[in-house]
Write a protein that holds these residues in place. Structure first.
Motif, mmCIF file in Angstrom:
data_model
loop_
_atom_site.group_PDB
_atom_site.id
_atom_site.type_symbol
_atom_site.label_atom_id
_atom_site.label_comp_id
_atom_site.label_asym_id
_atom_site.label_seq_id
_atom_site.Cartn_x
_atom_site.Cartn_y
_atom_site.Cartn_z
ATOM 1 N N GLN A 15 -6.310 -6.021 2.421
ATOM 2 C CA GLN A 15 -7.234 -6.045 1.280
ATOM 3 C C GLN A 15 -8.120 -7.302 1.281
ATOM 4 N N PHE B 39 4.288 3.190 6.996
ATOM 5 C CA PHE B 39 3.028 3.881 7.244
ATOM 6 C C PHE B 39 1.900 3.424 6.311
ATOM 7 N N VAL B 40 2.209 2.539 5.400
ATOM 8 C CA VAL B 40 1.179 2.135 4.438
ATOM 9 C C VAL B 40 0.743 0.685 4.661
ATOM 10 N N TYR B 41 0.778 0.252 5.921
ATOM 11 C CA TYR B 41 0.402 -1.132 6.243
ATOM 12 C C TYR B 41 -1.030 -1.441 5.816
ATOM 13 N N TYR B 42 -1.894 -0.408 5.812
ATOM 14 C CA TYR B 42 -3.302 -0.654 5.496
ATOM 15 C C TYR B 42 -3.531 -0.956 4.019
#
Lengths: 181, 157
Positions: B46, B37-40
């Motif tokens: 970045q 869930f933290v692909y961003y």
């Protein structure tokens, strides 16, 4: 063909283009951030306030183009595209440095901004439909954005992106503005 | 006998590698089957953080993970890379001066601006496909205006 005589320095154009690029990309980022803070965390990865950013897409890539245009306009010179690419690379590098400095100045002017954004993101994660373990992992990932290692890492990633796109826009800028063709 | 002559080889290969890396990075973490869930917060996201709005609704996805850039940007990077790769072949078929390519580039820029502002002011709603096509037109014409800097067609007896 490149002029044979010694050409004037391009650093003036690089610094102006870098400063403009850094101000614009930081302003877009800050405006998007404040618009996000003005909304309720909905559990969505993307807030509707960030739609503002769609009109600023790729605007950071224009620095290399602008620097070449400014250099040619001020000095009436022609040169090869390799020099345009180099000017673009320097714009990417200096714009990265300027954007880090502007970001740090903003942290002094509004010390609560970064923390408020982190808290908004944590509330947003809590509103998401996701396993508790994944949520805890994501929240734990919010390190102090003002630590030296995080600032350095963010600057490196920014330079990779800004550097490459401005090399390309520098090439195009030299081809369009500085070519004898 | 016609023969393709290459110029600025080092610059050409450097730009080819850099634009290939940019395209590969823009494809995002889904390429590595990152499905958490933290692909961003991945490095790919970045890198493009200040270059693209990265709206997942306006992006293609790989393995269910949105790419690191929107559908217009991935198309620009992808078609620019493909255009650069194809320059030796394109020069063979279109060796003449680049004034026409410059007009195509201006047309592609204007079409993209119209599409962005038309959508922003809700005059129409653009789609993945329209953004892909217009972004691609911009990317390929960017590469085309560089063709004679890297390759020319020489006619010899």
């Amino acid at each position: 063909m490149e002029n044979e005589q010694v050409q004037p320095s391009y650093w003036n154009s690089v610094i102006i283009a870098s400063l403009l690029t850094a101000i614009i990309v930081t302003a877009f980022s800050l405006i998007g951030g404040y618009m996000t803070l003005g909304t309720e965390p909905s559990g969505s990865f993307f807030s509707s306030a960030q739609l503002f950013g769609t009109i600023g897409c790729l605007i950071g890539a224009l620095g290399g183009l602008f620097a070449n245009w400014h250099y040619v306009k001020e000095n009436q010179v022609t040169y090869k595209i390799g020099k345009g690419a180099l000017i673009g690379l320097f714009v990417g590098l200096v714009a990265t440095i300027f954007s880090v400095i502007i970001g740090q100045i903003w942290n002094v002017l509004d010390p609560g901004y970064q923390q408020a954004l982190i808290e908004w993101n944590i509330q947003n994660l809590e509103a998401m439909q996701m396993p508790a373990e994944a949520r805890e992992q994501a929240i734990a990932g919010f390190d102090d954005p003002n630590s030296l290692s995080n600032i350095g890492l963010q600057a490196l990633f920014t330079f990779i992106g800004l550097g490459i796109v401005n090399v390309i826009s520098g090439l195009i800028g030299a081809k369009v503005f500085a070519s004898e063709e | 006998m016609e023969k393709i002559q290459a110029h600025n080889k080092a610059l050409y290969y450097s730009i080819l590698i850099a634009s290939g890396f940019l395209f590969y990075t823009a494809l995002g973490p889904g390429l590595f089957e990152v499905t958490d869930f933290v692909y961003y917060s991945s490095w790919q996201y970045q890198v493009f953080d200040i270059l693209c709005h990265q709206d997942p609704v306006r992006s293609f996805d790989i393995s269910g993970i949105p790419m690191a850039v929107c559908s217009r940007c991935i198309s620009i990077y992808g078609f620019f890379f493909i255009g650069l790769l194809s320059l030796p072949v394109i020069v063979w078929f279109r060796p003449e001066s680049q004034k026409k390519e410059m007009r195509w580039l201006i047309a592609a820029i204007l079409l993209n601006l119209m599409d962005v502002f038309g959508n922003y002011f809700e005059i129409w709603t653009n789609t993945h496909i329209s953004r892909l096509l217009l972004g691609g037109a911009f990317g390929i014409t960017l590469a085309l205006i560089l063709k004679n800097e890297f390759f020319t067609l020489n006619k010899s007896e």
